[in-house]
Design a protein around this motif. Structure first.
Motif, PDB file in Angstrom:
ATOM      1  N   PHE A   1       6.791  -7.402  61.519  1.00  0.00           N
ATOM      2  CA  PHE A   1       5.786  -8.383  61.103  1.00  0.00           C
ATOM      3  C   PHE A   1       4.730  -7.766  60.180  1.00  0.00           C
ATOM      4  O   PHE A   1       4.271  -8.414  59.243  1.00  0.00           O
ATOM      5  CB  PHE A   1       5.154  -9.040  62.324  1.00  0.00           C
ATOM      6  CG  PHE A   1       6.127  -9.864  63.111  1.00  0.00           C
ATOM      7  CD1 PHE A   1       6.732 -10.973  62.539  1.00  0.00           C
ATOM      8  CD2 PHE A   1       6.477  -9.519  64.409  1.00  0.00           C
ATOM      9  CE1 PHE A   1       7.653 -11.733  63.252  1.00  0.00           C
ATOM     10  CE2 PHE A   1       7.394 -10.267  65.130  1.00  0.00           C
ATOM     11  CZ  PHE A   1       7.993 -11.374  64.545  1.00  0.00           C
ATOM     12  N   GLU A   2       4.363  -6.520  60.443  1.00  0.00           N
ATOM     13  CA  GLU A   2       3.423  -5.857  59.531  1.00  0.00           C
ATOM     14  C   GLU A   2       4.042  -5.720  58.145  1.00  0.00           C
ATOM     15  O   GLU A   2       3.387  -5.954  57.129  1.00  0.00           O
ATOM     16  CB  GLU A   2       3.027  -4.486  60.067  1.00  0.00           C
ATOM     17  CG  GLU A   2       2.032  -3.767  59.161  1.00  0.00           C
ATOM     18  CD  GLU A   2       1.544  -2.446  59.719  1.00  0.00           C
ATOM     19  OE1 GLU A   2       0.803  -1.747  59.012  1.00  0.00           O
ATOM     20  OE2 GLU A   2       1.901  -2.114  60.881  1.00  0.00           O
ATOM     21  N   SER A   3       5.327  -5.342  58.091  1.00  0.00           N
ATOM     22  CA  SER A   3       6.006  -5.186  56.804  1.00  0.00           C
ATOM     23  C   SER A   3       6.111  -6.513  56.057  1.00  0.00           C
ATOM     24  O   SER A   3       5.840  -6.582  54.849  1.00  0.00           O
ATOM     25  CB  SER A   3       7.411  -4.609  57.033  1.00  0.00           C
ATOM     26  OG  SER A   3       8.111  -4.497  55.813  1.00  0.00           O
TER      27      SER A   3
ATOM     28  N   GLU B   1       8.177  -5.391  70.331  1.00  0.00           N
ATOM     29  CA  GLU B   1       8.992  -4.214  70.018  1.00  0.00           C
ATOM     30  C   GLU B   1       9.899  -4.478  68.819  1.00  0.00           C
ATOM     31  O   GLU B   1      11.106  -4.236  68.843  1.00  0.00           O
ATOM     32  CB  GLU B   1       9.818  -3.794  71.241  1.00  0.00           C
ATOM     33  CG  GLU B   1       8.953  -3.425  72.442  1.00  0.00           C
ATOM     34  CD  GLU B   1       9.780  -2.992  73.648  1.00  0.00           C
ATOM     35  OE1 GLU B   1      11.024  -3.113  73.605  1.00  0.00           O
ATOM     36  OE2 GLU B   1       9.179  -2.529  74.632  1.00  0.00           O
ATOM     37  N   THR B   2       9.275  -4.955  67.741  1.00  0.00           N
ATOM     38  CA  THR B   2      10.031  -5.310  66.539  1.00  0.00           C
ATOM     39  C   THR B   2       9.970  -4.237  65.457  1.00  0.00           C
ATOM     40  O   THR B   2      10.356  -4.482  64.306  1.00  0.00           O
ATOM     41  CB  THR B   2       9.530  -6.658  65.985  1.00  0.00           C
ATOM     42  OG1 THR B   2       8.092  -6.700  66.013  1.00  0.00           O
ATOM     43  CG2 THR B   2      10.066  -7.813  66.796  1.00  0.00           C
TER      44      THR B   2
ATOM     45  N   ALA C   1      -0.371  -9.213  63.417  1.00  0.00           N
ATOM     46  CA  ALA C   1       0.989  -8.764  63.114  1.00  0.00           C
ATOM     47  C   ALA C   1       1.306  -7.459  63.840  1.00  0.00           C
ATOM     48  O   ALA C   1       2.400  -7.295  64.399  1.00  0.00           O
ATOM     49  CB  ALA C   1       1.159  -8.593  61.607  1.00  0.00           C
ATOM     50  N   ARG C   2       0.353  -6.537  63.824  1.00  0.00           N
ATOM     51  CA  ARG C   2       0.580  -5.254  64.491  1.00  0.00           C
ATOM     52  C   ARG C   2       0.730  -5.419  66.000  1.00  0.00           C
ATOM     53  O   ARG C   2       1.574  -4.775  66.630  1.00  0.00           O
ATOM     54  CB  ARG C   2      -0.579  -4.304  64.174  1.00  0.00           C
ATOM     55  CG  ARG C   2      -0.528  -3.722  62.773  1.00  0.00           C
ATOM     56  CD  ARG C   2      -1.743  -2.880  62.476  1.00  0.00           C
ATOM     57  NE  ARG C   2      -1.607  -2.187  61.200  1.00  0.00           N
ATOM     58  CZ  ARG C   2      -2.609  -1.572  60.568  1.00  0.00           C
ATOM     59  NH1 ARG C   2      -3.823  -1.573  61.107  1.00  0.00           N
ATOM     60  NH2 ARG C   2      -2.403  -0.969  59.417  1.00  0.00           N
TER      61      ARG C   2
ATOM     62  N   GLU D   1       5.941 -18.260  55.867  1.00  0.00           N
ATOM     63  CA  GLU D   1       6.696 -19.171  56.726  1.00  0.00           C
ATOM     64  C   GLU D   1       7.751 -18.413  57.528  1.00  0.00           C
ATOM     65  O   GLU D   1       7.976 -18.707  58.711  1.00  0.00           O
ATOM     66  CB  GLU D   1       7.358 -20.267  55.881  1.00  0.00           C
ATOM     67  CG  GLU D   1       8.131 -21.299  56.692  1.00  0.00           C
ATOM     68  CD  GLU D   1       7.278 -21.993  57.746  1.00  0.00           C
ATOM     69  OE1 GLU D   1       7.837 -22.388  58.794  1.00  0.00           O
ATOM     70  OE2 GLU D   1       6.056 -22.156  57.534  1.00  0.00           O
ATOM     71  N   LEU D   2       8.390 -17.422  56.903  1.00  0.00           N
ATOM     72  CA  LEU D   2       9.368 -16.598  57.616  1.00  0.00           C
ATOM     73  C   LEU D   2       8.709 -15.859  58.778  1.00  0.00           C
ATOM     74  O   LEU D   2       9.290 -15.758  59.871  1.00  0.00           O
ATOM     75  CB  LEU D   2      10.009 -15.602  56.657  1.00  0.00           C
ATOM     76  CG  LEU D   2      10.977 -14.578  57.277  1.00  0.00           C
ATOM     77  CD1 LEU D   2      12.157 -15.296  57.933  1.00  0.00           C
ATOM     78  CD2 LEU D   2      11.457 -13.587  56.217  1.00  0.00           C
ATOM     79  N   ILE D   3       7.500 -15.360  58.550  1.00  0.00           N
ATOM     80  CA  ILE D   3       6.772 -14.673  59.621  1.00  0.00           C
ATOM     81  C   ILE D   3       6.554 -15.615  60.795  1.00  0.00           C
ATOM     82  O   ILE D   3       6.782 -15.256  61.958  1.00  0.00           O
ATOM     83  CB  ILE D   3       5.425 -14.133  59.100  1.00  0.00           C
ATOM     84  CG1 ILE D   3       5.641 -13.020  58.075  1.00  0.00           C
ATOM     85  CG2 ILE D   3       4.576 -13.597  60.269  1.00  0.00           C
ATOM     86  CD1 ILE D   3       4.364 -12.556  57.395  1.00  0.00           C
TER      87      ILE D   3
END
Length: 265
Positions: A67-69, A62-63, A54-55, A8-10
Motif C-alpha cells: 500500500f505504501e508503494s 502483512e502486505t 498505508a504504512r 481506486e486500486l488501493i
C-alpha cells in the motif's frame, strides 16, 4: 497508471485484504489505531489514503509495503509533469534553498495550509485537490530521512502576517520545523521595503555530485533552471534575498511574535 486509478486500486485492495484477514472495519480500525468510521471513509473514498494509514495497513495486513508503494505511485501521478524534474532533484539533494515572497514553502506547509493554497484554482475537483494535498505532504518525507538535506528557507514577513484562520496552526508548525538542526529559517522584515526577491519564488538544490539545479514557478507552471547562466542568476538572487533577511535567532523571534498575535489555538 493514472493517479485516480491507482487510488481506486488501493481502496479495492484495502477492502479485499482486510476481508481476507477476517476483520470487519471496526476490528481493523482497532488494530490500526483508527476508528471504524475512518476505515469506512478510506475504503469508500470520502477520506484520502495518507502515508501513515498505508504504512499501518501494510503492517497489520502483512502486505510487504504494497500500500505504501501504490500510494507513492498515485502521488507521483498527481504531480504535474513540469514539476517532476524538480521533485527528483529535491529528493536527491544534499542542500536545499527556498525563497517565496508570497507563501510558506511547500516542505513546511501544514495539511490545511496546503489545501487552502491548492484551492486557489476554484475549477479543480475536490478529489484532485485531496490527491495533490497528499502528494505535497508526501514530499515532506525527506524531512524524516536518516540523513536529511540541509535546508535554508527565506520567507517574507508579509507571508507570516496574513490574517487567516489557518495561520496560527501554520506558524506553530513552522516553529517546530525550526527546532530541527538541519532546518534554518530566515525572515525578510517588512522594513526591507522593495527587494529583488519580489520578482518571484525560487528554489535551489545541490546534488550529491556538487552540481546545482534550480526551479522557478509561475502562473502557468514551472521550469527547471540547470544551465550555467540561469543557475548563476538564481544563485546571485538567492544571495541577495538571504543578505537582507534577519539572522536566524531574530527570524524565529519574529515568527513567535506574529504567532502570539493569533492567540491560543
Amino acid at each position: 497508471m493514472e493517479g485516480e486509478q491507482t487510488v481506486e486500486l488501493i481502496r479495492v485492495q484495502l477492502r479485499k485484504q482486510r476481508a481476507l484477514a477476517g476483520m470487519n472495519q471496526d476490528e481493523f480500525g482497532k488494530r490500526t489505531n483508527y476508528s471504524g468510521s475512518t476505515v469506512s471513509a478510506v475504503e469508500t473514498g470520502t477520506r484520502p489514503v495518507d502515508l501513515p494509514y498505508a504504512r499501518r495497513a501494510d503492517e497489520i495486513l502483512e502486505t510487504g509495503g504494497l500500500f505504501e508503494s501504490l500510494l507513492h505511485t498515485a502521488q507521483q501521478s498527481a504531480q504535474p509533469v513540469w514539476f517532476m524534474p524538480w521533485l527528483k532533484a529535491e529528493r536527491a539533494a544534499r542542500q536545499l534553498r527556498y525563497f517565496n515572497p508570497m507563501l510558506i514553502p511547500g516542505l513546511f506547509q501544514t495539511e490545511n495550509y496546503a489545501r487552502a493554497v491548492l484551492r486557489f484554482d476554484d475549477t479543480r475537483p475536490a478529489q484532485e485537490i485531496e490527491q495533490q494535498v497528499a502528494a505535497r505532504l508526501e514530499r515532506q518525507e525527506i524531512l524524516r530521512l536518516e540523513r536529511p538535506p540541509q535546508i535554508v528557507a527565506v520567507i517574507d514577513e508579509y507571508v507570516l502576517r496574513r490574517s487567516d484562520a489557518i495561520m496560527a496552526e501554520q506558524l506553530a508548525h513552522l516553529l517546530r520545523m525550526a527546532e530541527l538542526p538541519f532546518i534554518h529559517l530566515h525572515v525578510i522584515p517588512a522594513s526591507a521595503g522593495l527587494h529583488v526577491g519580489l520578482d518571484g519564488p525560487l528554489s535551489l538544490a545541490r546534488l550529491p555530485d556538487g552540481t546545482w539545479v534550480g526551479h522557478l514557478e509561475n502562473h502557468l507552471g514551472g521550469e527547471a533552471a540547470d544551465t550555467e547562466e540561469k543557475l548563476a542568476t538564481l544563485l546571485a538572487r538567492w544571495e541577495c534575498v538571504r543578505a537582507i533577511a534577519l539572522p536566524e535567532d531574530l527570524s524565529i523571534a519574529l515568527i513567535k511574535e506574529v504567532e502570539s498575535q493569533h492567540g491560543p489555538q
